[in-house]
Design a protein around this motif. Structure first.
Motif, PDB file in Angstrom:
ATOM      1  N   LEU A  46     -49.611  11.225   4.687  1.00 42.10           N
ATOM      2  CA  LEU A  46     -51.061  11.383   4.740  1.00 42.10           C
ATOM      3  C   LEU A  46     -51.440  12.651   3.999  1.00 42.10           C
ATOM      4  N   ILE A  47     -52.420  12.537   3.130  1.00 39.61           N
ATOM      5  CA  ILE A  47     -52.937  13.719   2.445  1.00 39.61           C
ATOM      6  C   ILE A  47     -54.331  13.981   3.002  1.00 39.61           C
ATOM      7  N   SER A  48     -54.560  15.168   3.523  1.00 39.97           N
ATOM      8  CA  SER A  48     -55.910  15.473   3.984  1.00 39.97           C
ATOM      9  C   SER A  48     -56.351  16.798   3.394  1.00 39.97           C
ATOM     10  N   GLY A  49     -57.621  17.051   3.558  1.00 41.55           N
ATOM     11  CA  GLY A  49     -58.166  18.278   2.989  1.00 41.55           C
ATOM     12  C   GLY A  49     -59.654  18.111   2.796  1.00 41.55           C
ATOM     13  N   PRO A  50     -60.336  19.203   2.501  1.00 35.86           N
ATOM     14  CA  PRO A  50     -61.792  19.111   2.354  1.00 35.86           C
ATOM     15  C   PRO A  50     -62.189  18.328   1.098  1.00 35.86           C
ATOM     16  N   SER A  51     -63.449  17.920   1.053  1.00 35.62           N
ATOM     17  CA  SER A  51     -63.956  17.190  -0.115  1.00 35.62           C
ATOM     18  C   SER A  51     -63.756  18.027  -1.368  1.00 35.62           C
ATOM     19  N   GLY A  52     -63.354  17.370  -2.425  1.00 36.22           N
ATOM     20  CA  GLY A  52     -63.215  18.070  -3.698  1.00 36.22           C
ATOM     21  C   GLY A  52     -61.925  18.846  -3.826  1.00 36.22           C
ATOM     22  N   CYS A  53     -60.996  18.683  -2.879  1.00 32.88           N
ATOM     23  CA  CYS A  53     -59.749  19.451  -2.952  1.00 32.88           C
ATOM     24  C   CYS A  53     -58.761  18.818  -3.918  1.00 32.88           C
ATOM     25  N   GLY A  54     -59.070  17.609  -4.395  1.00 35.42           N
ATOM     26  CA  GLY A  54     -58.206  16.951  -5.379  1.00 35.42           C
ATOM     27  C   GLY A  54     -57.305  15.891  -4.794  1.00 35.42           C
ATOM     28  N   LYS A  55     -57.506  15.518  -3.532  1.00 37.47           N
ATOM     29  CA  LYS A  55     -56.575  14.562  -2.910  1.00 37.47           C
ATOM     30  C   LYS A  55     -56.705  13.148  -3.500  1.00 37.47           C
ATOM     31  N   SER A  56     -57.961  12.730  -3.775  1.00 36.90           N
ATOM     32  CA  SER A  56     -58.125  11.391  -4.367  1.00 36.90           C
ATOM     33  C   SER A  56     -57.594  11.351  -5.799  1.00 36.90           C
ATOM     34  N   THR A  57     -57.780  12.463  -6.518  1.00 36.09           N
ATOM     35  CA  THR A  57     -57.256  12.541  -7.886  1.00 36.09           C
ATOM     36  C   THR A  57     -55.729  12.456  -7.849  1.00 36.09           C
ATOM     37  N   LEU A  58     -55.126  13.150  -6.876  1.00 38.15           N
ATOM     38  CA  LEU A  58     -53.669  13.091  -6.743  1.00 38.15           C
ATOM     39  C   LEU A  58     -53.220  11.653  -6.472  1.00 38.15           C
ATOM     40  N   LEU A  59     -53.953  10.981  -5.588  1.00 39.24           N
ATOM     41  CA  LEU A  59     -53.616   9.577  -5.282  1.00 39.24           C
ATOM     42  C   LEU A  59     -53.728   8.710  -6.541  1.00 39.24           C
ATOM     43  N   GLY A 188     -61.131   1.316  13.042  1.00 40.68           N
ATOM     44  CA  GLY A 188     -60.401   2.382  12.356  1.00 40.68           C
ATOM     45  C   GLY A 188     -59.000   2.489  12.923  1.00 40.68           C
ATOM     46  N   GLN A 189     -58.913   2.472  14.254  1.00 37.93           N
ATOM     47  CA  GLN A 189     -57.618   2.572  14.914  1.00 37.93           C
ATOM     48  C   GLN A 189     -56.719   1.393  14.523  1.00 37.93           C
ATOM     49  N   MET A 190     -57.324   0.220  14.473  1.00 35.46           N
ATOM     50  CA  MET A 190     -56.544  -0.977  14.133  1.00 35.46           C
ATOM     51  C   MET A 190     -55.957  -0.867  12.716  1.00 35.46           C
ATOM     52  N   GLY A 203     -40.750  -1.227   5.109  1.00 30.19           N
ATOM     53  CA  GLY A 203     -40.146  -0.124   4.356  1.00 30.19           C
ATOM     54  C   GLY A 203     -41.009   0.290   3.185  1.00 30.19           C
ATOM     55  N   THR A 204     -42.294  -0.012   3.271  1.00 28.07           N
ATOM     56  CA  THR A 204     -43.211   0.318   2.175  1.00 28.07           C
ATOM     57  C   THR A 204     -43.549   1.810   2.225  1.00 28.07           C
ATOM     58  N   THR A 205     -43.619   2.401   1.042  1.00 22.49           N
ATOM     59  CA  THR A 205     -44.066   3.788   0.969  1.00 22.49           C
ATOM     60  C   THR A 205     -45.585   3.780   1.029  1.00 22.49           C
ATOM     61  N   VAL A 206     -46.143   4.347   2.097  1.00 27.79           N
ATOM     62  CA  VAL A 206     -47.603   4.340   2.233  1.00 27.79           C
ATOM     63  C   VAL A 206     -48.110   5.755   1.974  1.00 27.79           C
ATOM     64  N   LEU A 207     -48.979   5.864   0.979  1.00 24.12           N
ATOM     65  CA  LEU A 207     -49.596   7.163   0.699  1.00 24.12           C
ATOM     66  C   LEU A 207     -51.086   7.014   0.977  1.00 24.12           C
ATOM     67  N   CYS A 208     -51.560   7.799   1.923  1.00 23.14           N
ATOM     68  CA  CYS A 208     -52.917   7.613   2.403  1.00 23.14           C
ATOM     69  C   CYS A 208     -53.687   8.913   2.283  1.00 23.14           C
ATOM     70  N   VAL A 209     -54.924   8.797   1.781  1.00 17.41           N
ATOM     71  CA  VAL A 209     -55.798   9.962   1.692  1.00 17.41           C
ATOM     72  C   VAL A 209     -56.879   9.770   2.739  1.00 17.41           C
ATOM     73  N   SER A 210     -57.067  10.750   3.607  1.00 11.88           N
ATOM     74  CA  SER A 210     -58.093  10.564   4.637  1.00 11.88           C
ATOM     75  C   SER A 210     -58.516  11.873   5.273  1.00 11.88           C
ATOM     76  N   HIS A 211     -59.746  11.858   5.763  1.00  6.77           N
ATOM     77  CA  HIS A 211     -60.256  12.949   6.601  1.00  6.77           C
ATOM     78  C   HIS A 211     -59.958  12.676   8.065  1.00  6.77           C
ATOM     79  N   ASP A 212     -59.670  11.414   8.355  1.00  9.98           N
ATOM     80  CA  ASP A 212     -59.679  10.922   9.739  1.00  9.98           C
ATOM     81  C   ASP A 212     -58.556  11.568  10.560  1.00  9.98           C
ATOM     82  N   PRO A 213     -58.891  12.379  11.564  1.00 10.11           N
ATOM     83  CA  PRO A 213     -57.856  13.074  12.338  1.00 10.11           C
ATOM     84  C   PRO A 213     -56.963  12.095  13.112  1.00 10.11           C
ATOM     85  N   ARG A 214     -57.469  10.898  13.422  1.00  9.89           N
ATOM     86  CA  ARG A 214     -56.653   9.934  14.177  1.00  9.89           C
ATOM     87  C   ARG A 214     -55.421   9.511  13.392  1.00  9.89           C
TER      88      ARG A 214
END
Lengths: 249, 376
Positions: A46-59, A188-190, A203-214
């Motif tokens: 999971l990649i998190s961080g404030p808006s504009g930190c570049g996480k979506s660009t990294l994804l 969201g939980q589901m 065994g899939t590599t899941v890379l997720c960008v999110s603000h969601d603390p859950r």
């Protein structure tokens, strides 16, 4: 994390000193600044961080949707930053799945057709494609609603169809961008559970960008970004160990 | 294969309706224009197309059947010498002024024909009973639709070039370009011809062959004989074409028709491509998602093109139904409309080309389907 004790986890995605800047008129904004990263196979990162930190660009760079200005990107052992557009499309077709914040389903197609459509382009035999599409829809709990169109589905159901569309390709890499932000708490939980389950079961590599603390509790690894750099890199097991250690004291 | 293009077209039909209507009306306009052109300019060759002659012999260089000059009747001997020739007839063309019924002078073209039961001229327009009435002195037949213009009814009298004629019947399919066709027997027509130079000389000699497929050989064989005065022979098909093309292009009407066809194509393509662009942009996020999943831009372009061709096909189906109804209506009102297979096929191809051009133009908007824009 599904690794035996003596086996070293293999990185599915490797970024070395990647930089990316956007130019708008006279202004040049650096989004990623000499960032290096390894994402392990079969993990949910999971990649998190404030808006504009570049996480979506990294994804988008790690998934081959965008090019880098400098640095090297390897995905599944292939150097993707040198590939031309066609080769990248082919790579994505065979190896990657995407789940976006918006569900982006074609209004005219039923849930089944949404999932079967990308499989057509994989050149699968009709029967195989049907089996895969139905299995993917069953896995996200949409088997009974697979003949409905997006108009007849709730937001959570639409996102489940979008996940099934990504899953049916049986990708080694699954990228998710804010997959829960358009959903209510239950849905969201589901979706979180499903992404976690996909990493575990397939065994899939899941890379997720999110603000969601859950999502944090479900990730094997949490990367926190700020200003185009990775500030913190935590593993779930270590977090748990640290908690236990604190309690035992 | 999931039929994305077709299913989207059906489900989001409102979005595609402007494109379908644009293609449909462009198709309809092309079709009706072609039918009118064929109908109106086909009128220039009605003498040939309504008759049973396979070979026409007239004055050399005659560009259209209405531009004929008298030739020597001796050419008939040449025709009779060819074993392929089954029957030879004279055809007399007389320009005249019609007076009667208080309409003032009306320019008429008198066709002098053999009114016998085996006559070749106008067999497709005149029944044997009708043509038999032409044997009466001064008897003429006109098109039903021209009665009002001529100010007479069947049985009524008028004068042509100052000589009295009597309308003994009406037919349909005889309407002429630039005047009114009047059919008479050769004897009556000769009496109506004021020019003494024409006396006893036919404007054309027409022949029926035993095997119509041999027409071009017979025409070739007729070339180069001296001592019969100036003459030239054509197959009926070639002479029809010559007459139509003369009217179509030498009168400037053809350029007008082509210009209008170009305008219809352009307007249709602009409207259709705009509607298709709107449809592509409406689904741009979905296309971008497919591209993210690895479906190539080329495959997405094909979806857009397929959609455009479906729009073309639906528009064409509508145009065909409406066009058929309008053509039937026009025929009922004696408006000259004719459609043949090559011209209809040409219209169909033009409409599909229009749809494909619009599809190609709207493909450009797929550039907005960049999957990186889906990430925020």
């Amino acid at each position: 994390m599904i690794t035996s004790d003596n086996a070293r986890p293999v990185p599915a995605l490797v970024a070395r000193d990647i930089s990316k800047a956007f130019v708008s008129g006279q202004i040049r904004t650096t989004v990623l600044d000499r960032l290096s990263l390894e994402v392990m196979a079969g993990e949910m990162t999971l990649i998190s961080g404030p808006s504009g930190c570049g996480k979506s660009t990294l994804l988008s760079i790690l998934s081959g949707l965008q090019s880098v200005d400098a640095g090297v990107v390897h995905a599944l052992g292939e150097r993707i930053n040198d590939m031309d557009k066609r080769a990248l499309e082919r790579f994505r077709l065979h190896h990657t799945g995407f789940v976006f914040q918006g569900f982006n389903l074609f209004p005219a197609l039923t849930a089944y057709e949404q999932v079967a459509l990308p499989l057509d382009y994989l050149g699968l035999h009709r029967g195989v494609a049907r089996e895969r599409a139905e299995a993917a829809l069953a896995e996200v709990g949409m088997a009974s609603r697979m003949h409905l169109r997006p108009m007849e589905l709730s937001g959570g159901e639409k996102q489940r169809v979008a996940i099934a569309r990504a899953l049916a390709k049986e990708p080694a890499l699954l990228f998710a961008d804010e997959p829960t932000s358009a959903l209510d708490a239950d849905n969201g939980q589901m979706v979180i559970d499903m992404l976690h389950h996909i990493a575990r079961r397939h065994g899939t590599t899941v890379l997720c960008v999110s603000h969601d603390p859950r999502l944090i509790g479900h990730a094997d690894r949490l990367l926190t970004m700020e200003d185009g750099r990775i500030l913190e890199d935590r593993r779930a097991t270590r977090t748990v160990d640290a908690t236990l250690a604190t309690e035992s004291r | 294969m999931v039929a994305l293009a077709r299913k989207t077209l059906i489900y989001e039909w409102r979005r595609f309706l402007p494109a379908v209507l644009a293609v449909g009306f462009a198709g309809l306009l092309q079709l009706l224009q072609a039918a009118l052109v064929l109908g109106i300019f086909g009128g220039a060759a009605v003498y040939i197309t309504c008759s049973d002659a396979d070979v026409w012999v007239g004055y050399p260089g005659t560009q259209s059947v209405d531009q004929g000059h008298p030739i020597s009747p001796d050419v008939a001997i040449l025709l009779h010498m060819d074993p392929q020739v089954d029957r030879v007839e004279s055809f007399l063309w007389v320009n005249g002024d019609w007076h009667g019924g208080g309409t003032g002078a009306v320019s008429v073209f008198v066709s002098g024909i053999d009114p016998g039961p085996h006559g070749l001229m106008f067999v497709r327009a005149l029944s044997p009973r009708l043509r038999a009435r032409l044997t009466a002195p001064d008897a003429v037949i006109v098109d039903r639709a021209d009665l009002g213009k001529l100010g007479v009814a069947v049985g009524g009298s008028a004068t042509i070039n100052g000589r009295r004629v009597r309308v003994v019947g009406v037919a349909s399919g005889l309407r002429a370009l630039g005047g009114v066709n009047v059919v008479a027997s050769l004897e009556t027509a000769r009496r109506l011809d004021p020019d003494p130079v024409d006396a006893g000389r036919p404007t054309y000699l027409v022949a029926r062959l035993r095997d119509p497929a041999r027409a071009s050989f017979v025409v070739d064989a007729l070339r180069g004989h001296k001592g019969f005065g100036p003459y030239e022979a054509w197959t009926a098909q070639a002479f029809t074409r010559r007459s139509m093309l003369f009217w179509l292009f030498d009168t400037g009407a053809g350029a007008g028709v082509l210009f209008l066809a170009g305008i219809v194509f352009l307007v249709g393509a602009v409207i259709t491509s705009q509607a298709l662009v709107a449809a592509v942009i409406g689904s741009v996020r979905e296309y971008a998602t497919l591209n993210a999943l690895g479906v190539g831009v080329r495959a997405l372009r094909w979806v857009v093109l397929e959609q455009a061709l479906w729009v073309g096909a639906v528009g064409l189906a509508g145009a065909t139904v409406l066009g058929t109804l309008l053509i039937l209506l026009a025929r009922g009102e004696d408006v000259p409309v004719v459609l043949n297979v090559p011209v209809t096929l040409g219209c169909v191809l033009l409409v599909l080309a229009l749809a494909a051009t619009s599809g190609l133009a709207s493909m450009r908007s797929l550039r907005r389907a960049d999957p990186a824009t889906l990430l925020r």
